[in-house]
Design a protein around this motif. Structure first.
Motif, mmCIF file in Angstrom:
data_model
loop_
_atom_site.group_PDB
_atom_site.id
_atom_site.type_symbol
_atom_site.label_atom_id
_atom_site.label_comp_id
_atom_site.label_asym_id
_atom_site.label_seq_id
_atom_site.Cartn_x
_atom_site.Cartn_y
_atom_site.Cartn_z
ATOM 1 N N TYR A 148 3.590 -8.511 2.658
ATOM 2 C CA TYR A 148 2.493 -7.598 2.946
ATOM 3 C C TYR A 148 1.569 -8.099 4.056
ATOM 4 O O TYR A 148 0.876 -7.299 4.689
ATOM 5 N N ARG A 220 14.119 0.754 4.906
ATOM 6 C CA ARG A 220 12.952 1.637 5.026
ATOM 7 C C ARG A 220 13.383 3.040 5.458
ATOM 8 O O ARG A 220 12.887 4.053 4.950
ATOM 9 N N GLY A 223 14.589 5.171 2.781
ATOM 10 C CA GLY A 223 13.610 5.621 1.810
ATOM 11 C C GLY A 223 13.323 4.651 0.687
ATOM 12 O O GLY A 223 12.716 5.044 -0.320
ATOM 13 N N ALA A 224 13.724 3.396 0.815
ATOM 14 C CA ALA A 224 13.469 2.406 -0.236
ATOM 15 C C ALA A 224 11.995 2.059 -0.282
ATOM 16 O O ALA A 224 11.318 1.971 0.749
ATOM 17 N N SER A 225 11.483 1.840 -1.483
ATOM 18 C CA SER A 225 10.089 1.469 -1.658
ATOM 19 C C SER A 225 9.885 -0.002 -1.326
ATOM 20 O O SER A 225 10.840 -0.786 -1.246
ATOM 21 N N ASN A 226 8.631 -0.394 -1.150
ATOM 22 C CA ASN A 226 8.342 -1.784 -0.819
ATOM 23 C C ASN A 226 8.793 -2.762 -1.900
ATOM 24 O O ASN A 226 9.397 -3.794 -1.583
ATOM 25 N N HIS A 228 11.226 -2.392 -3.941
ATOM 26 C CA HIS A 228 12.684 -2.416 -3.885
ATOM 27 C C HIS A 228 13.159 -3.282 -2.721
ATOM 28 O O HIS A 228 14.100 -4.083 -2.868
#
Length: 375
Positions: A148, A220, A223-226, A228
């Motif tokens: 992050y 990304r 569509g993968a989440s952070n 994931h």
């Protein structure tokens, strides 16, 4: 018609293609496993550690959630007996006549073998629990900080810096004084809560590098989440560094627990640890050295085995490692340079064992020259 000689670049490409044949079509796990089992020191240490585990836990037995699993050794570390030999000397007569008290007795008749086995169990408990707690915290904190970045990274790393600047032995002594009476399990948990800092910084550096790779961008776009991406894509690619670092943390935990118990702030009586045994009998080193030898030997053996395994894992996960120590290590290379022709000679020459195993392909000295010419 004269045969056309290959250019250095063409020869270099051919060499690299041959070098890759050994791992062609293999998964990363298979490559790591093969490299690890070619590391003689790590494999030997793994065998020795397994034998030590069997001896330690099968001899005096152990408790599993309050259920007592008995062992084959007739004595326990809490029992006291009449001194069998003058001064409590060991009854072990080499090679196979062990007697009733193979490691000897102390001045009040306690069996040193049972005490050492119990102390070794405590060391293994601290090693495993400490490695698990510090590993989980270090991975999670380092991964979040490196992925992050920004204010999250700044806050987590400043907390890490605050813990790092405190000398760990002093911090561990305070923790040991507060939790030593509760046993090795709770002592290991408390130490692990403050022992994750070095691993967190290492994981953070790996994530800072890996988050910029193409497979992260592809995840990304898909569509993968952070979370994931964090734990399903980046973390598996950093597991090599993580596993090696955790193995070194575990070996350090053995020495830390022994040091705390030796200072009297670790595991407390009536329980036993190896460092506590060394502390109790340090005055008898010159008159009854067997009281001091055995716990020290088990501390060294456990720590060295874990260190050797960690060293083998480091080499196995290193993609730049073309050959494994144990075939032609730096010491044999040094002797070859000094005495000429010892164990093969040149720096990358194939030794006798490799000649007997033609399936293993290595880079030769000529290949190294081709790289220089190409550059």
């Amino acid at each position: 018609m004269a045969r056309k000689e290959p250019t250095p670049t063409e020869s270099l490409n051919e060499v690299l293609t041959i070098e890759q044949r050994e791992v062609e079509g293999l998964s990363q796990a298979t490559i790591v496993r093969r490299r690890f089992f070619r590391h003689r020191g790590a494999v030997s240490a793994m065998i020795v550690l397994a034998l030590l585990f069997i001896l330690i836990y099968s001899s005096i037995g152990f408790d599993v959630f309050g259920i007592k699993v008995p062992g084959w050794y007739p004595h326990t570390y809490l029992q006291r007996f009449d001194v069998a030999l003058p001064g409590g000397q060991p009854t072990w007569v080499l090679p196979f006549n062990f007697g009733e008290f193979p490691f000897g007795q102390d001045e009040i008749g306690r069996d040193i073998f049972a005490l050492v086995m119990r102390g070794a169990q405590q060391s293994i408990t601290v090693m495993v629990v400490y490695g698990f707690v510090a590993g989980v915290l270090g991975i999670v904190i380092g991964a979040i900080a490196g992925f992050y970045r920004g204010w999250v990274d700044a806050v987590l790393m400043r907390i890490t810096d605050v813990i790092i600047i405190i000398p760990f032995l002093i911090l561990a002594a305070v923790i040991g004084r507060a939790t030593g009476d509760f046993g090795a399990f709770f002592l290991a948990i408390a130490l692990g809560l403050f022992g994750w800092t070095a691993l967190a910084r290492l994981v953070r550096g790996e994530f800072l590098s890996l988050r910029e790779r193409e497979f992260v961008d592809a995840a990304r776009v898909a569509g993968a989440s952070n979370p994931h991406i964090l734990f399903r894509h980046i973390l598996p690619n950093a597991m090599g560094v993580v596993i090696v670092a955790i193995s070194l943390l575990m070996s350090g935990a053995i020495l830390t627990e022994a040091a705390l118990s030796f200072l009297g702030v670790g595991v407390q009586s009536p329980d036993v640890s190896l460092g506590q045994i060394l502390n109790q009998y340090q005055g008898a080193f010159s008159t009854r050295p067997w009281l001091f030898w055995w716990p020290g030997l088990f501390i060294i053996a456990l720590a060295l085995c874990v260190n050797f395994i960690g060293d083998g894992l480091r080499d196995a996960f290193d993609p730049r490692q073309r050959r494994m120590p144990g075939k032609r290590g730096p010491y044999r290379q040094a002797f070859g340079a000094m005495f000429g022709g010892f164990s093969g000679g040149g720096r990358y020459d194939t030794d006798r064992e490799d000649a007997e195993n033609p399936g293993v392909i290595e880079v030769t000295y000529a290949d190294d020259e081709l790289r220089k010419e190409s550059n």
